[in-house]
Design a protein around this motif. Structure first.
Motif, PDB file in Angstrom:
ATOM      1  N   GLU A 105     -15.862 -11.252   5.940  1.00 65.33           N
ATOM      2  CA  GLU A 105     -16.177 -11.888   7.223  1.00 65.33           C
ATOM      3  C   GLU A 105     -17.507 -11.376   7.783  1.00 65.33           C
ATOM      4  OE1 GLU A 105     -12.767 -10.946   9.546  1.00 65.33           O
ATOM      5  OE2 GLU A 105     -11.454 -12.406   8.556  1.00 65.33           O
ATOM      6  N   ARG A 106     -17.727 -10.055   7.665  1.00 70.49           N
ATOM      7  CA  ARG A 106     -18.939  -9.466   8.228  1.00 70.49           C
ATOM      8  C   ARG A 106     -20.189  -9.922   7.472  1.00 70.49           C
ATOM      9  NH1 ARG A 106     -19.983  -5.149  11.675  1.00 70.49           N
ATOM     10  NH2 ARG A 106     -17.790  -4.553  11.785  1.00 70.49           N
ATOM     11  N   LYS A 122     -21.360 -13.319   8.482  1.00 71.29           N
ATOM     12  CA  LYS A 122     -22.041 -13.368   9.771  1.00 71.29           C
ATOM     13  C   LYS A 122     -23.388 -12.633   9.751  1.00 71.29           C
ATOM     14  CE  LYS A 122     -17.641 -13.440  12.314  1.00 71.29           C
ATOM     15  NZ  LYS A 122     -16.761 -12.678  13.239  1.00 71.29           N
ATOM     16  N   PHE A 123     -23.473 -11.588   8.935  1.00 73.30           N
ATOM     17  CA  PHE A 123     -24.666 -10.739   8.922  1.00 73.30           C
ATOM     18  C   PHE A 123     -24.973 -10.347   7.472  1.00 73.30           C
ATOM     19  CE2 PHE A 123     -26.638  -6.764  11.182  1.00 73.30           C
ATOM     20  CZ  PHE A 123     -27.908  -7.257  10.910  1.00 73.30           C
ATOM     21  N   PRO A 124     -25.584 -11.236   6.706  1.00 73.27           N
ATOM     22  CA  PRO A 124     -25.837 -10.995   5.281  1.00 73.27           C
ATOM     23  C   PRO A 124     -26.685  -9.743   5.040  1.00 73.27           C
ATOM     24  CG  PRO A 124     -26.225 -13.293   5.844  1.00 73.27           C
ATOM     25  CD  PRO A 124     -26.063 -12.558   7.139  1.00 73.27           C
ATOM     26  N   LEU A 125     -26.525  -9.165   3.847  1.00 78.43           N
ATOM     27  CA  LEU A 125     -27.234  -7.944   3.500  1.00 78.43           C
ATOM     28  C   LEU A 125     -28.738  -8.096   3.659  1.00 78.43           C
ATOM     29  CD1 LEU A 125     -27.328  -5.077   2.391  1.00 78.43           C
ATOM     30  CD2 LEU A 125     -27.236  -6.032   0.076  1.00 78.43           C
ATOM     31  N   GLN A 126     -29.287  -9.248   3.310  1.00 80.63           N
ATOM     32  CA  GLN A 126     -30.729  -9.449   3.417  1.00 80.63           C
ATOM     33  C   GLN A 126     -31.209  -9.261   4.850  1.00 80.63           C
ATOM     34  OE1 GLN A 126     -32.106 -13.173   1.832  1.00 80.63           O
ATOM     35  NE2 GLN A 126     -34.234 -12.852   2.454  1.00 80.63           N
ATOM     36  N   PRO A 177       0.823  -1.209   0.000  1.00 85.48           N
ATOM     37  CA  PRO A 177       0.000   0.000   0.000  1.00 85.48           C
ATOM     38  C   PRO A 177       0.860   1.264   0.000  1.00 85.48           C
ATOM     39  CG  PRO A 177      -0.079  -1.087   2.144  1.00 85.48           C
ATOM     40  CD  PRO A 177       0.625  -2.018   1.221  1.00 85.48           C
ATOM     41  N   LYS A 178       0.413   2.277  -0.747  1.00 85.37           N
ATOM     42  CA  LYS A 178       1.161   3.516  -0.862  1.00 85.37           C
ATOM     43  C   LYS A 178       1.063   4.376   0.389  1.00 85.37           C
ATOM     44  CE  LYS A 178      -1.099   4.644  -4.553  1.00 85.37           C
ATOM     45  NZ  LYS A 178      -1.625   5.379  -5.737  1.00 85.37           N
ATOM     46  N   ASN A 179      -0.046   4.269   1.100  1.00 86.87           N
ATOM     47  CA  ASN A 179      -0.251   5.058   2.312  1.00 86.87           C
ATOM     48  C   ASN A 179      -1.273   4.345   3.197  1.00 86.87           C
ATOM     49  OD1 ASN A 179      -2.897   5.798   1.295  1.00 86.87           O
ATOM     50  ND2 ASN A 179      -1.850   7.279  -0.024  1.00 86.87           N
ATOM     51  N   ILE A 180      -1.531   4.916   4.356  1.00 85.86           N
ATOM     52  CA  ILE A 180      -2.391   4.236   5.318  1.00 85.86           C
ATOM     53  C   ILE A 180      -3.826   4.125   4.810  1.00 85.86           C
ATOM     54  CG2 ILE A 180      -2.918   6.346   6.592  1.00 85.86           C
ATOM     55  CD1 ILE A 180      -2.553   2.749   7.991  1.00 85.86           C
ATOM     56  N   LEU A 181      -4.298   5.125   4.065  1.00 84.80           N
ATOM     57  CA  LEU A 181      -5.662   5.036   3.547  1.00 84.80           C
ATOM     58  C   LEU A 181      -5.790   3.865   2.583  1.00 84.80           C
ATOM     59  CD1 LEU A 181      -8.534   6.023   3.278  1.00 84.80           C
ATOM     60  CD2 LEU A 181      -7.760   7.759   1.638  1.00 84.80           C
ATOM     61  N   GLU A 182      -4.768   3.660   1.761  1.00 91.35           N
ATOM     62  CA  GLU A 182      -4.820   2.529   0.841  1.00 91.35           C
ATOM     63  C   GLU A 182      -4.802   1.201   1.599  1.00 91.35           C
ATOM     64  OE1 GLU A 182      -3.302   2.661  -3.358  1.00 91.35           O
ATOM     65  OE2 GLU A 182      -1.712   1.465  -2.464  1.00 91.35           O
ATOM     66  N   GLU A 183      -4.012   1.119   2.651  1.00 94.84           N
ATOM     67  CA  GLU A 183      -3.977  -0.116   3.440  1.00 94.84           C
ATOM     68  C   GLU A 183      -5.336  -0.387   4.098  1.00 94.84           C
ATOM     69  OE1 GLU A 183      -1.308  -2.430   6.829  1.00 94.84           O
ATOM     70  OE2 GLU A 183      -0.885  -0.333   6.359  1.00 94.84           O
ATOM     71  N   ILE A 184      -5.969   0.683   4.605  1.00 97.10           N
ATOM     72  CA  ILE A 184      -7.293   0.525   5.214  1.00 97.10           C
ATOM     73  C   ILE A 184      -8.293   0.005   4.186  1.00 97.10           C
ATOM     74  CG2 ILE A 184      -9.245   1.781   6.215  1.00 97.10           C
ATOM     75  CD1 ILE A 184      -7.175   3.682   7.500  1.00 97.10           C
ATOM     76  N   VAL A 185      -8.265   0.604   2.994  1.00 94.22           N
ATOM     77  CA  VAL A 185      -9.193   0.202   1.932  1.00 94.22           C
ATOM     78  C   VAL A 185      -8.953  -1.240   1.514  1.00 94.22           C
ATOM     79  CG1 VAL A 185      -9.787   0.588  -0.492  1.00 94.22           C
ATOM     80  CG2 VAL A 185      -9.645   2.522   1.078  1.00 94.22           C
ATOM     81  N   TRP A 186      -7.691  -1.638   1.390  1.00 94.88           N
ATOM     82  CA  TRP A 186      -7.381  -3.019   1.007  1.00 94.88           C
ATOM     83  C   TRP A 186      -7.902  -4.002   2.042  1.00 94.88           C
ATOM     84  CZ3 TRP A 186      -1.660  -3.096  -1.166  1.00 94.88           C
ATOM     85  CH2 TRP A 186      -1.630  -2.355  -2.358  1.00 94.88           C
ATOM     86  N   TYR A 187      -7.781  -3.613   3.298  1.00 92.67           N
ATOM     87  CA  TYR A 187      -8.220  -4.531   4.351  1.00 92.67           C
ATOM     88  C   TYR A 187      -9.733  -4.674   4.390  1.00 92.67           C
ATOM     89  CZ  TYR A 187      -8.547  -7.022   8.716  1.00 92.67           C
ATOM     90  OH  TYR A 187      -8.832  -7.974   9.656  1.00 92.67           O
ATOM     91  N   LYS A 188     -10.463  -3.668   3.874  1.00 93.10           N
ATOM     92  CA  LYS A 188     -11.923  -3.731   3.915  1.00 93.10           C
ATOM     93  C   LYS A 188     -12.461  -4.975   3.203  1.00 93.10           C
ATOM     94  CE  LYS A 188     -12.860  -0.327   6.466  1.00 93.10           C
ATOM     95  NZ  LYS A 188     -13.494  -0.561   7.791  1.00 93.10           N
ATOM     96  N   ASP A 189     -11.796  -5.438   2.149  1.00102.53           N
ATOM     97  CA  ASP A 189     -12.247  -6.648   1.463  1.00102.53           C
ATOM     98  C   ASP A 189     -12.279  -7.834   2.418  1.00102.53           C
ATOM     99  OD1 ASP A 189     -12.864  -5.686  -1.002  1.00102.53           O
ATOM    100  OD2 ASP A 189     -10.994  -6.253  -1.961  1.00102.53           O
ATOM    101  N   VAL A 190     -11.219  -7.952   3.217  1.00 96.97           N
ATOM    102  CA  VAL A 190     -11.139  -9.045   4.181  1.00 96.97           C
ATOM    103  C   VAL A 190     -12.218  -8.882   5.246  1.00 96.97           C
ATOM    104  CG1 VAL A 190      -9.664 -10.175   5.898  1.00 96.97           C
ATOM    105  CG2 VAL A 190      -8.661  -9.256   3.790  1.00 96.97           C
ATOM    106  N   GLU A 191     -12.315  -7.661   5.778  1.00 96.52           N
ATOM    107  CA  GLU A 191     -13.282  -7.384   6.845  1.00 96.52           C
ATOM    108  C   GLU A 191     -14.720  -7.587   6.377  1.00 96.52           C
ATOM    109  OE1 GLU A 191     -14.830  -3.256   8.561  1.00 96.52           O
ATOM    110  OE2 GLU A 191     -12.727  -3.626   9.087  1.00 96.52           O
ATOM    111  N   LEU A 192     -15.032  -7.087   5.179  1.00 96.80           N
ATOM    112  CA  LEU A 192     -16.403  -7.174   4.679  1.00 96.80           C
ATOM    113  C   LEU A 192     -16.813  -8.612   4.375  1.00 96.80           C
ATOM    114  CD1 LEU A 192     -16.572  -4.005   2.415  1.00 96.80           C
ATOM    115  CD2 LEU A 192     -17.907  -4.443   4.481  1.00 96.80           C
TER     116      LEU A 192
END
Length: 355
Positions: free
Chosen positions: A98-99, A102-106, A81-96
């Motif tokens: 998992e989430r 556990k808690f589907p959109l429906q 990642p080029k900066n912390i914002l990019e690292e946060i955004v990249w991690y969102k794929d992993v986090e989402l």
């Protein structure tokens, strides 16, 4: 007019003239020649795919090896990642991922049936501006940040939110990112259920419509959308979803190009925020806002009646006055307030009000 009143008036005028003189010595923000086209600067995903392991800050790094011409295995630098914002955004794929499991959109959308009605985030700001003649305050509830670590070790989101409201905040911004800010969507619900009446902004790094529904489910009245992360097509789509749920959107920009791209977009703008923090260096300068607002784009937002929000680096009444003189109608303040044991008193000091 008494002598004391006359002296106070002269002092106020002198401070205003000094602020204007400081601005005049700085170069005005103008369209850079072929440099800042406003394109999305944050890559949505690692170009060579993610690798999750237990090394690095936050126990998450993106490291993909490649074979050099010599046959040696080396780290693929392009996959960092080029900066912390990019690292946060990249991690969102992993986090989402998992989430959602556990808690589907429906289920999230089903839960929205019982969600309380939204409160008007923008009106709360403009009403405070009209009443106090000072920028409306969006006070931020957060425990930590990637650049400063833990800011408030005795973090109690409800206690902080109530103190902000008592101190005169118009709205609250609640950090929901868990990994990098030690926040959570649950804090939105806790604050709302505790009887806090200030409208709530979900301060999340939104890359997926799922997060918007989740924000609403937990009681948010507004969401943050970051132009460095989202192209105009995504901004338009996410704004449409938010509005369908009764929420407002704060669109955040960092540069002239991003601001121009957003203003040129074919979507409504509820609030437009300028973040004074450099994404790469973390350096903060209020001149980011003042330069943009005293240039052609600032003239456009004033003509269109868009409420502007100054973000980051706001610590004193002079900072508030400087931004207000540039046309800012609201300020988003976090670190300088949340780290105090009496944030309600901190708000009054920040705006020069009687304690």
């Amino acid at each position: 007019m008494s002598a004391a009143t006359g002296r106070a008036t002269l002092a106020t005028g002198a401070r205003r003239d000094a602020r204007r003189a400081r601005r005049a010595t700085r170069p005005r923000a103008s369209a850079p020649s072929g440099v800042d086209d406003g394109a999305v600067s944050i890559r949505r995903r690692p170009p060579n795919g993610p690798s999750k392991h237990d090394l690095g800050v936050g126990q998450f790094e993106f490291v993909i090896e490649e074979v050099a011409p010599t046959g040696e295995r080396v780290t693929n630098e392009n996959n960092k990642p080029k900066n912390i914002l990019e690292e946060i955004v990249w991690y969102k794929d992993v986090e989402l991922a998992e989430r959602k499991e556990k808690f589907p959109l429906q289920l999230v959308r089903t839960a929205l049936v019982n969600a309380p009605p939204t409160r008007d985030f923008v009106k709360a700001i403009t009403d405070q501006l009209a009443a106090t003649k000072q920028p409306g305050l969006i006070a931020e509830v957060k425990k930590a940040s990637p650049s400063k670590g833990v800011i408030q070790p005795n973090f109690d989101p409800v206690k902080i939110a109530k103190a902000y409201e008592e101190g005169g905040a118009a709205c609250l911004s609640v950090l929901t990112d868990e990994k990098f800010f030690q926040g959570g969507f649950e804090n939105l619900a806790l604050i709302r259920e505790a009887g806090v009446t200030c409208p709530l902004l979900c301060k999340e790094f939104i890359v997926d419509a799922y997060q918007i529904y989740l924000a609403r489910k937990y009681g948010a009245d507004a969401i943050l959308l970051i132009a460095a992360v989202l192209p105009n097509q995504d901004l338009k789509y996410f704004i449409k979803i938010a509005h369908s749920l009764g929420m407002k959107c704060l669109i955040e920009v960092h540069t002239y190009g991003e601001m121009k791209r957003v203003l040129d977009g074919d979507f409504p703008i509820d609030l437009l925020g300028i973040n004074n923090r450099d994404l790469g260096t973390f350096e903060v300068s209020l001149s980011v806002t003042t330069d943009l607002m005293n240039g052609p784009l600032g003239e456009e937002v004033k003509r269109r009646g868009i409420t502007m929000v100054g973000e980051s680096g706001i610590f004193t009444i002079d900072d508030v006055n400087l931004l207000q003189d540039s046309g800012v109608g609201a300020v988003l303040v976090g670190e300088s307030l949340v780290k105090q044991d009496t944030p309600d008193v901190g708000i009054k000091k920040l705006f020069g009000r009687p304690v």
